[in-house]
Scaffold this motif. Sequence first.
Motif, PDB file in Angstrom:
ATOM      1  N   HIS A 232       0.830  -1.212   0.000  1.00 22.26           N
ATOM      2  CA  HIS A 232       0.000   0.000   0.000  1.00 22.26           C
ATOM      3  C   HIS A 232       0.860   1.256   0.000  1.00 22.26           C
ATOM      4  N   HIS A 233       1.876   1.273   0.853  1.00 25.88           N
ATOM      5  CA  HIS A 233       2.727   2.459   0.955  1.00 25.88           C
ATOM      6  C   HIS A 233       3.482   2.711  -0.349  1.00 25.88           C
ATOM      7  N   LYS A 237       0.718   7.690  -4.386  1.00 26.10           N
ATOM      8  CA  LYS A 237       1.258   8.698  -5.293  1.00 26.10           C
ATOM      9  C   LYS A 237       2.264   9.596  -4.582  1.00 26.10           C
ATOM     10  N   SER A 238       1.979   9.924  -3.326  1.00 26.22           N
ATOM     11  CA  SER A 238       2.886  10.796  -2.575  1.00 26.22           C
ATOM     12  C   SER A 238       4.236  10.116  -2.333  1.00 26.22           C
ATOM     13  N   ASP A 414       3.701  16.425   7.540  1.00 25.09           N
ATOM     14  CA  ASP A 414       5.076  16.152   7.926  1.00 25.09           C
ATOM     15  C   ASP A 414       5.593  14.977   7.097  1.00 25.09           C
ATOM     16  N   SER A 415       6.840  14.619   7.307  1.00 28.68           N
ATOM     17  CA  SER A 415       7.479  13.635   6.430  1.00 28.68           C
ATOM     18  C   SER A 415       7.138  12.196   6.777  1.00 28.68           C
ATOM     19  N   PRO A 421      -3.836  11.899   3.302  1.00 32.84           N
ATOM     20  CA  PRO A 421      -4.394  11.499   2.004  1.00 32.84           C
ATOM     21  C   PRO A 421      -3.864  12.398   0.890  1.00 32.84           C
ATOM     22  N   GLN A 422      -3.978  11.918  -0.316  1.00 35.52           N
ATOM     23  CA  GLN A 422      -3.396  12.625  -1.451  1.00 35.52           C
ATOM     24  C   GLN A 422      -3.895  14.065  -1.592  1.00 35.52           C
TER      25      GLN A 422
END
Length: 491
Positions: A232-233, A237-238, A414-415, A421-422
């Motif tokens: 999933h990760h 897209k991010s 944050d990182s 969510p996108q």
Amino acid sequence: MSRRALLLPGPAALLALYFGVKLGLSPLKHYDLFFHLAGGRYVLEHGFNRVDPFSVTGTAGWVPHEWGFGVLSVLLVKLLGAAGPALLTGALVASNVLLLWAAFGRAAPRRGLVTLGVLALVLIVQSPTWSQERPFHVGHLLFALAVLGVQAWRAGNDRVLWFAPLLGVAWANLHGSWLLGPALLGATAVGQALDTPEQRPRAVRAVVAGVAMFLVSALSPSGPSIWLYPLHHSLLKSTQNINEWVPLDLAVGWSWAYLALVGMALFVVGQAPVRRIAILLPTLGLGLAALKVQRHAPFAAVLVALAFLEHAAPVRGLVWPELLRRPAQALDALFARWSAGAGGGLWPALALVLLAGVSWQNPVPVEQGVLRSRFPLTCFEALRNLPPGKVLNRFTIGGAVSYFAGPDYKVFIDSRNDPFPQPIHDDYMRILWSEPGWEESLARYDPDYLLWDEENPGNILLDQLRKAGGWREEAREGQYVLWVRTRSTSR
């Protein structure tokens, strides 16, 4: 091993000593460390929570899959101050060097110049992560342990399979690379069955141990959902915009060290009279994955190196040029004797324990132990003295806001990346570059505070807000400014 061999430092021990001490004395500098510290502190104080405690935009849910590293780092900060995470990084890197040297020694018992060169290439591939106080180092170390376990199993030790689930459950709670453990064990078992068909019953037991190693990962805050989390990760897209998740980048030097290892391995495997599928199968899978996602390269480099070393010994075409043959052979023999007669892993351990003792006696607060040029501590302190509210912040600095100011100051992003969510990532980029619709994105979040940098492209938003008005500067440090929203009293 004799007492003299234990005390005499070998080449790997000297490298471990150097890197361990250097990293252990370094200031804290990586942004991601602070969302791990904030998360670890929250877990210790409140337990686990699926709702993101650090933002109102993290509606995808908090996934503290590396909570163990955060809690360990927080406990070390309580005990040793700012030196805690730095010494942890130094200890993990030093231990990884020693374990890699042991694994290479099993693949090629005569550890001469070639083995040292291979170790150097692997360390070059892994070195970009060394300056980062992140759980990545735990992943490296546990992968090296998994490699040693697989080597022991291939040598006939079936008892090591009982440790696979224990390694798996620890790994799943410390670093997201946990899936590499069962994948390595399973692929090696299949390869061993192909190499020696009479060992198929052993291979089946190893595959069962690999499946168990996979299943026990659910003994984590994420539960069974962790089984699909890596997939999933990686598909988010991010995620594709994060540097370490892009394909292998030939613009960075370490990638050429990885490709050099691959080229060497391809040559010797092609020349070898016998090819061992038990090492080639996992190497092929992870090696190709590293080309697609460079985050995997530090792990893949270890397997590529082992594939090279296992197949290099029978290839007699690997000789020194005539002009260098005698001096090279003499130096190689001298180095091999040194490697065989020296261990010295005690020295990096003693050095790190000594540094820990000094820090325990005189702990330095985290605020004094960070690289000040990266963290606007003056702005964090000023924010902490203001009423709780929502903070519009840069992506990298969000974890530091959560740690230094506290979870009552809700960051925009944050990182950690995946809780958001996108649409939040899209809004962030729209606000950052003042693209059409940025004002609507800003209004949706309706921040109370702005913690932003003045360097391009940060200056774009600051210029727009200066024109619009409604903000006042509260504090500044370095390239960062803290602005407070001036709201009308009728609101």
